[in-house]
Design an enzyme around this catalytic site. Sequence first.
Site, mmCIF file in Angstrom:
data_model
loop_
_atom_site.group_PDB
_atom_site.id
_atom_site.type_symbol
_atom_site.label_atom_id
_atom_site.label_comp_id
_atom_site.label_asym_id
_atom_site.label_seq_id
_atom_site.Cartn_x
_atom_site.Cartn_y
_atom_site.Cartn_z
ATOM 1 N N GLY A 1 116.933 -71.945 103.949
ATOM 2 C CA GLY A 1 116.848 -71.406 102.604
ATOM 3 C C GLY A 1 117.587 -72.376 101.714
ATOM 4 O O GLY A 1 117.088 -73.456 101.388
ATOM 5 N N GLY B 1 122.196 -39.505 85.067
ATOM 6 C CA GLY B 1 122.466 -38.433 86.021
ATOM 7 C C GLY B 1 121.320 -38.299 87.013
ATOM 8 O O GLY B 1 120.683 -39.300 87.371
ATOM 9 N N GLU C 1 116.486 -67.983 94.471
ATOM 10 C CA GLU C 1 116.788 -69.270 93.818
ATOM 11 C C GLU C 1 118.274 -69.622 93.949
ATOM 12 O O GLU C 1 118.926 -70.069 92.998
ATOM 13 C CB GLU C 1 116.274 -69.289 92.377
#
Lengths: 258, 379
Positions: free
Chosen positions: B131, B339, B363
């Site tokens: 990566g 909520g 990225e």
Amino acid sequence: MKILVCIKQVPDMESRFRPNASGTWFEESDLAFRMNEYDEYAVEQAVQLKEQLAGEPEVTVLSIGPDRVNEALKKALAMGCDRGVHIQDPAPQDKDPWQIASIIAQFAQGEGFDLVFTGMQSQDRGSAQVGVLVAELLGYACATTLVGFSFSDGLVTARRELEGGIKGVVKLGLPAVVTCQLGLNTPRYPTLPNIMKAKKKDVLTIPVADLLHEEAVAATARFYPPEKKGGGIVLEGDVGNLVEQLYGILKEKTTVLR
Amino acid sequence: MNFELSQDHKVLQDAVRDFVEKEVKPVAAKTDEEHMIPDELVRKMGEMGFMGSYLPEEYGGAGLDMLSYAIVVEEVSKACGSSGVLISAHTSLCCGPIHTFGTEEQKIKWLPPLNSGEVIGCFLLTEPDAGSDAGALATTYRREGDEFVINGSKIFITNGGYKGTGVLFATSDRSLKHKGVSAFIIDLDTPGVEILKNEKKLGIRGSYTTAFALDNVRIPAENLLGQEGQGFRIAMDTLNGGRIGIASQALGIAEGAFERALAYSKERKQFGAPISDLQAIQFKLADMWARIETSKLMTYKAAWLKDNKKSYTMESAMCKMLASEAATFVTKEAIQIHGGYGFICDYEVERMFRDAKITEIYEGTNEVQRVVISKLLLS
């Protein structure tokens, strides 16, 4: 053919308006401005006519106001108008519709426009007078509140919106002024490439003093928000108690039970 | 010094907002549910010029600048994070490197259909074992006559599902590490390119995240991007610019969630008054807004630096890090302000919360951004 489109830049109508220091207009700082909605229909119709006539007409777009109105002019240029005219005026809000119309007419006089498009009214002042006054000053034919427009054989066919949903059809010879209403068309989005092209189009700047020779005939006396109405009353308790309370209020404050 | 957008940028912002309001917002929930951005919307965004905003007009781009691009991605992402990353990955990661490193012939051939949005671009770097460590690529290439033959696999490829044009990275010799990496332009319709799957994800579900197998894929030698062995540099340079796009996407997601939370806090009444009267809610809004504004300043600054040909590596890493962390924070608080309603799909902040997380990861993870920033500080 020469076409003029008159546009105004107005505040975003969802803004919160406050009266300005003189109390005759709203405070403009912190407001976001955009092109008057009705004027967008005017720009779109002018550009559609240019396209119908294979690009022959030159479309000039004009706006009166401070520097910021260039944003509205650039948008109109990105939508397809050919050149811009910025009539530089730091305080157009202090001029009445008569003066605004006379400024436009003064500019248009020597230019020989065949057709003038504008919105039926502005979203902020809403006088709906400028278009018709320009027509009168220039001696042009005029039709207002257009919801349909076509042009052929030198004749404008205008479909007008009348009260109660009734429509009327008017034919006008040139030169003419038409004012545009919601429903006339769907204004196109300015695309990114056209925004880029608009940067290269000419915008002529003219100081308002060069064109304004008329005194105001009307003045805004006061600008104020509507008075706040009191909030409603919420009654609480069991049903019997609620009925008693309501009965008391109706008896005391209304004439229903008298 | 001036912190105001130019009139041209305001006109652009206004035009994009108008488009997003009418064309993107109404289909954002559907995009998430159906795991696909409607083709009609992709086409319309192409017509608007969103797919080539800062590329030159001679190659079919709009000819605007990096700041304009950041504004486009931001505004689109306010309504739909998936559509935002479609534009970002396409422009920064595919059009960008072809424009920066391509030959004139390559630019003329590949850019116009990309810039018009007719073909969607992607960036094929990531692999199961590589990566951010781009030197560890296992996808290989070898030269055979007038062709390169590519073998390997790629994963997590944003926009891969369109099978359009890709900028692909492969190595000639794994032992050379990053020095062996080269970049290629590839038409993903080439025989041997196979989509293994489009991933199911937590967020940005409308965006394709694709795994590819590359089996003896033959591409013409003229598709080499830059020089042989220059691939690592091309990848790093591209990701630098790409981070501005992701920062803009994250910023948009944060702003979209904030707008909804602010409006809701004024509408929702508890104990007889809007919850925005409660200091607990007011402080949340203040914290959210401060993070949004900080991210925006850094994102626009990074874009401005790139437009002015100044070094922007540090700022692009910082804006990506700040904006993505703002996005996860703001979307989380937006749900809290809503909520129980915030937890159900109808209120949109739920989708934005899911969409935000990836911006801290892709990225370059935010940990990698911190490495980039600290390396520059200490170098």
